[in-house]
Scaffold this motif. Structure first.
Motif, PDB file in Angstrom:
ATOM      1  N   ASN A  71       0.815  -1.209   0.000  1.00  0.00           N
ATOM      2  CA  ASN A  71       0.000   0.000   0.000  1.00  0.00           C
ATOM      3  C   ASN A  71       0.850   1.261   0.000  1.00  0.00           C
ATOM      4  O   ASN A  71       0.532   2.243  -0.686  1.00  0.00           O
ATOM      5  CB  ASN A  71      -0.927   0.002   1.215  1.00  0.00           C
ATOM      6  N   SER A  74       2.240   1.791  -3.454  1.00  0.00           N
ATOM      7  CA  SER A  74       1.157   2.225  -4.341  1.00  0.00           C
ATOM      8  C   SER A  74       0.886   3.708  -4.169  1.00  0.00           C
ATOM      9  O   SER A  74       0.774   4.456  -5.160  1.00  0.00           O
ATOM     10  CB  SER A  74      -0.114   1.415  -4.060  1.00  0.00           C
ATOM     11  N   THR A  80      -3.795   3.195  -6.848  1.00  0.00           N
ATOM     12  CA  THR A  80      -4.827   2.897  -5.850  1.00  0.00           C
ATOM     13  C   THR A  80      -4.389   1.712  -5.009  1.00  0.00           C
ATOM     14  O   THR A  80      -4.140   0.634  -5.537  1.00  0.00           O
ATOM     15  CB  THR A  80      -6.161   2.565  -6.529  1.00  0.00           C
ATOM     16  N   ALA A  82      -4.222  -1.616  -3.009  1.00  0.00           N
ATOM     17  CA  ALA A  82      -5.006  -2.826  -3.218  1.00  0.00           C
ATOM     18  C   ALA A  82      -5.706  -3.310  -1.956  1.00  0.00           C
ATOM     19  O   ALA A  82      -6.706  -4.014  -2.030  1.00  0.00           O
ATOM     20  CB  ALA A  82      -4.114  -3.937  -3.764  1.00  0.00           C
ATOM     21  N   HIS A  84      -7.429  -2.885   1.944  1.00  0.00           N
ATOM     22  CA  HIS A  84      -8.153  -2.050   2.897  1.00  0.00           C
ATOM     23  C   HIS A  84      -7.994  -2.647   4.285  1.00  0.00           C
ATOM     24  O   HIS A  84      -8.318  -3.816   4.500  1.00  0.00           O
ATOM     25  CB  HIS A  84      -9.629  -1.948   2.526  1.00  0.00           C
ATOM     26  N   ASP A 108      -9.059  -5.106  -2.737  1.00  0.00           N
ATOM     27  CA  ASP A 108      -9.816  -4.471  -3.808  1.00  0.00           C
ATOM     28  C   ASP A 108      -9.251  -4.971  -5.133  1.00  0.00           C
ATOM     29  O   ASP A 108      -8.210  -4.502  -5.598  1.00  0.00           O
ATOM     30  CB  ASP A 108      -9.687  -2.951  -3.701  1.00  0.00           C
ATOM     31  N   ALA A 111      -8.303  -2.487  -7.914  1.00  0.00           N
ATOM     32  CA  ALA A 111      -7.237  -1.513  -7.693  1.00  0.00           C
ATOM     33  C   ALA A 111      -6.049  -1.815  -8.598  1.00  0.00           C
ATOM     34  O   ALA A 111      -5.761  -2.979  -8.909  1.00  0.00           O
ATOM     35  CB  ALA A 111      -6.806  -1.524  -6.233  1.00  0.00           C
ATOM     36  N   ASP A 112      -5.328  -0.755  -8.999  1.00  0.00           N
ATOM     37  CA  ASP A 112      -4.158  -0.938  -9.861  1.00  0.00           C
ATOM     38  C   ASP A 112      -2.851  -0.945  -9.070  1.00  0.00           C
ATOM     39  O   ASP A 112      -1.768  -0.970  -9.651  1.00  0.00           O
ATOM     40  CB  ASP A 112      -4.101   0.154 -10.937  1.00  0.00           C
TER      41      ASP A 112
END
Length: 230
Positions: A71, A74, A80, A82, A84, A108, A111-112
């Protein structure tokens, strides 16, 4: 990172003596395990408290460390995230907050951002179209107990598999996204690939290992993946 073609892979578990087939869509996967230098560049520190290492694999990384790293990278690259976190609030520095014991993290899939490979993606990439237990002679492709000198080695030092992926076997075990067996082992996550201290029988494409997501040990690291978008 390289584009891994889609296909299907048959996973198996020796403990339960079951096997199952998984269809895999194309995705992106790092050619090598994450290095200590790259880990430090994003986080400012090393998970084991060390300060050097360069192209050695980032090790002593828990599953939760790996998720937080994905995260953080990213966000750094404007992608975004991935994952959460289970908590409703993040830490002040934009981290994920907590160690995951309060709930379950979610992925997610639209998400990219960076993520861990699934277990099926990992084995599909490791095999690279081959059908044997390994994609080449073990001493040529992997650092294991028989040739490592019982120490970790820089990434990319052995022969890659047919798709150009290095260290899929040996050197460090790699975290996958999947829960191993929630009914028996709860939140334990899947590890794949074998490590520098493992005997030859653990360094095979089909071998599954499990551990608690908070585990930090010197032969466990990670490899980055991303979903492939049109």
């Amino acid at each position: 990172m390289i584009t891994v073609p889609g296909g299907h892979v048959v996973l198996s578990d020796r403990r339960t003596e079951r096997s199952w087939t998984v269809e895999v869509a194309p995705y992106l996967l790092a050619t090598c395990p994450l290095t200590r230098a790259d880990y430090a560049q994003v986080t400012g520190t090393q998970p084991d408290g060390g300060q050097d290492g360069g192209r050695l694999p980032a090790h002593s990384v828990s599953w939760w460390d790996a998720v937080r790293y994905c995260n953080a990278l990213s966000r750094q690259e404007g992608l975004t995230p991935a994952y959460h976190p289970p908590r409703t609030t993040d830490t002040a520095d934009g981290g994920d907050g907590g160690d995951g014991e309060e709930g379950h993290i979610t992925w997610d899939r639209d998400a990219d951002g960076y993520r861990l490979p699934t277990e099926a993606e990992w084995e599909h990439a490791c095999r690279a179209g081959t059908t044997g237990p390994r994609y080449g002679p073990l001493d040529d492709i992997a650092w294991h107990r028989g040739n490592s000198g019982e120490r970790i080695h820089e990434v990319g030092g052995r022969r890659p598999n047919p798709w150009g992926l290095y260290d899929m076997l040996g050197n460090v075990w790699e975290w996958c996204w999947d829960v191993y067996d929630p009914e028996v082992y709860g939140s334990y996550r899947v590890l794949r690939g074998g490590g520098w201290f493992d005997e030859h029988w653990s360094c095979r494409a089909s071998v599954r290992r499990r551990s608690h997501p908070t585990l930090r040990i010197e032969d466990v690291g990670l490899r980055l993946a991303r979903c492939l978008r049109p």
